[in-house]
Structure formats: C-alpha cells, structure tokens
Design a protein around this motif. Structure first.
Motif, PDB file in Angstrom:
ATOM      1  N   LEU A  35       0.741  -1.246  -0.024  1.00  0.00           N
ATOM      2  CA  LEU A  35      -0.004  -0.175  -0.088  1.00  0.00           C
ATOM      3  C   LEU A  35       1.140   1.246  -0.037  1.00  0.00           C
ATOM      4  N   ILE A  36       0.799   1.909  -1.226  1.00  0.00           N
ATOM      5  CA  ILE A  36       1.875   2.941  -1.276  1.00  0.00           C
ATOM      6  C   ILE A  36       1.176   4.342  -1.524  1.00  0.00           C
ATOM      7  N   GLY A  37       1.931   5.219  -1.210  1.00  0.00           N
ATOM      8  CA  GLY A  37       1.264   6.494  -1.034  1.00  0.00           C
ATOM      9  C   GLY A  37       2.020   7.659  -0.488  1.00  0.00           C
ATOM     10  N   GLU A  38       1.798   8.944  -0.987  1.00  0.00           N
ATOM     11  CA  GLU A  38       2.713  10.056  -0.201  1.00  0.00           C
ATOM     12  C   GLU A  38       2.175  10.364   1.289  1.00  0.00           C
ATOM     13  N   ASN A  39       3.044  10.952   1.980  1.00  0.00           N
ATOM     14  CA  ASN A  39       2.630  11.365   3.318  1.00  0.00           C
ATOM     15  C   ASN A  39       1.209  11.947   3.458  1.00  0.00           C
ATOM     16  N   GLY A  40       0.550  11.321   4.253  1.00  0.00           N
ATOM     17  CA  GLY A  40      -0.902  11.877   4.444  1.00  0.00           C
ATOM     18  C   GLY A  40      -1.852  11.595   3.510  1.00  0.00           C
ATOM     19  N   SER A  41      -1.602  10.433   2.689  1.00  0.00           N
ATOM     20  CA  SER A  41      -2.442   9.880   1.694  1.00  0.00           C
ATOM     21  C   SER A  41      -3.512   8.948   2.055  1.00  0.00           C
ATOM     22  N   GLY A  42      -3.386   8.443   3.562  1.00  0.00           N
ATOM     23  CA  GLY A  42      -4.504   7.846   4.206  1.00  0.00           C
ATOM     24  C   GLY A  42      -4.020   6.215   4.338  1.00  0.00           C
ATOM     25  N   LYS A  43      -2.628   6.071   4.327  1.00  0.00           N
ATOM     26  CA  LYS A  43      -2.221   4.499   4.393  1.00  0.00           C
ATOM     27  C   LYS A  43      -2.546   3.976   5.826  1.00  0.00           C
ATOM     28  N   THR A  44      -2.049   4.751   6.770  1.00  0.00           N
ATOM     29  CA  THR A  44      -2.207   4.201   8.285  1.00  0.00           C
ATOM     30  C   THR A  44      -3.892   4.348   8.562  1.00  0.00           C
ATOM     31  N   THR A  45      -4.611   4.975   7.798  1.00  0.00           N
ATOM     32  CA  THR A  45      -5.851   5.065   8.312  1.00  0.00           C
ATOM     33  C   THR A  45      -6.661   4.017   7.666  1.00  0.00           C
TER      34      THR A  45
END
Ligand SMILES: Nc1ncnc2c1ncn2[C@@H]1O[C@H](COP(=O)(O)OP(=O)(O)OP(=O)(O)O)[C@@H](O)[C@H]1O
Length: 232
Positions: A35-45
């Motif tokens: 699960l890849i994405g920039e900071n704040g894109s929602g991964k941890t959520t």
C-alpha cells in the motif's frame, strides 16, 4: 480466488476532514500487497480501519466475509507504529501475554522469530534499541497464525542489511492462504516479494496493479511506476 478483504463505498471522516469518500477495493487471499502513497494519503488510516480500530465509518468493510469488528480482530494481526509495553517487561513475559491473549498465537514460532531476529527473551523491552524494538514488534505480529497481516512501516528504524534479510524472509513466516498488506516508502526493498501494489492519493486508490503486469506489460519497476503515478 476468494476476496479476503472487500471494501465497498467506504466513507470515513476524522474531525473536520473527510479522509475517504466512497472508497472501493478488494484483496484476494494468499497475496502480498504493498500500500503505497505520499505522506498523508491515508495508508495508516486504511490499516486502522481494517484492524477494527477506527469507528464511525460508513459503507462496507468485510474480512473473510465478516464485518470488521471484534470478531475480525481474532484473525487480523496489526503491527502499529507504536507499542504499549511497560519498559521493564522482559520479552518472554510479553510472549506469554500474547500467548494467553490471542488464540492464533504460536509460541514456538515466536521463539523461532526471536532467534531469527537475534533477540534474547530475557532482555527488557525498555532496553532495546529502536530498531530491535521494531524487530520484536514484527516478531509478535508474525507469530500469530492470522488470516490477514497489516504491517504499517514495519522496519523504518532497522539497519539496511537486517531490513533486507527480514523482508526477504517474510514469506516463510506466513500461511499460504493468508495475505499481508505492507506500507513502506522503501519501494526497492519490497519489490521482489509483493504480488500487487495499491497506489493511494488523497484518500483514493488511483491504481491497483499486479507486479506481473507492471513488469511484463508496462516494463516498469515499482519506482518508475511511482514516478509516473505521482509526478503529474
Ligand atoms: N486525528 C486526526 N484528525 C484529523 N485528521 C487526521 C487525523 N489523523 C490523520 N488525519 C489526516 O488523515 C489523512 C491521512 O493520514 P494517514 O496517517 O492515514 O496518512 P499516511 O498515508 O499513513 O501518511 P504517512 O506516509 O505520513 O505515514 C491526513 O491528511 C491526516 O492529516
């Protein structure tokens, strides 16, 4: 193949912020997904939602056919970026606690993992370095015989060679029909072990691609695909 995770029309708001709006994706069993994405894109959520730790979402989140909640926590193993251990607890005491708490915990595997990570069971958790504490937390997560493993930036503080060794060995620690979702910013390190990649931007899945397609059809590696997706 069966869908192990099915997310449909998921909406989720935190404070004033609408983090997801009508999010859809599914994950089959037996897969390793980045699960890849920039900071704040929602991964941890997303990880917290799948782990059953976020409340007041709307839509559908099914794991192995069950609505996410108390029941799914018994077969979803979540590695968070923080832990709640008491500093003077010895690793063996924490292992015994996990063994009592989780029905799917495999104590023998926990000790095997400890040896693999070069950790001693008599050590106090508070005396471990940041990287070794991360290795221990990952060991406790992988020692569960779970259906779904959620690894949120599992080795960010671990040195390069240990990280490579652990990532390449991940496959040996999990069951064939379970799945792993892993978030990381270290794209090269996970490229050889993952089956699929999900790219997130601003709370939306903008691409869900198999590694096979990425390499054989698009002739791209993960980093090149990342640049194509985000450098717009
Ligand atoms: N408690 C909160 N209240 C309001 N907004 C929040 C809260 N926690 C997270 N957010 C917002 O939710 C969005 C997604 O955050 P999240 O932590 O899931 O991103 P991430 O992709 O894991 O980032 P990173 O790569 O930096 O770890 C961000 O815009 C963040 O600001």
């Amino acid at each position: 193949m069966n869908d192990l995770v099915k997310v449909e029309q998921l909406s989720y708001r935190k404070g004033m912020k609408q983090i997801f709006n009508a999010l859809d994706f599914s994950i089959q069993s037996g897969k390793i997904i980045a699960l890849i994405g920039e900071n704040g894109s929602g991964k941890t959520t997303i990880m917290r939602l799948l782990a059953g730790l976020a409340l007041n979402w709307k839509g559908q989140i099914l794991i192995d056919g069950c609505v996410v909640g108390t029941k799914t926590k018994s077969f979803v193993a979540y590695l968070e970026d923080k832990n709640n251990y008491q500093p003077n607890q010895r690793l063996e005491e924490i292992i015994s606690f996990y063994d009592r708490f989780y029905t799917d915990f495999d104590k023998r595997r926990a000790y095997e993992l400890l040896r693999f990570m070069n950790l001693s069971e008599s050590e106090k958790i508070g005396n471990l370095s940041k990287g070794n504490a991360e290795k221990f937390a990952l060991s406790m997560t992988l020692a569960r015989r779970a259906k779904l493993y959620l690894l949120d930036e599992p080795l960010s503080g671990v040195d390069l060679l240990s990280r490579e060794k652990i990532i390449q060995s991940l496959l040996q620690w999990f069951e064939e029909d379970s799945s792993i979702i892993i978030t990381t910013h270290q794209l090269r390190e996970i490229e050889n072990i993952i089956d699929e990649v999900l790219f997130l931007r601003d709370g939306k899945i903008i691409l869900h691609e198999s590694l096979e397609t990425m390499k054989e059809v698009k002739h791209k590696d993960l980093e090149a695909l990342y640049r194509e997706v985000y450098e717009i």
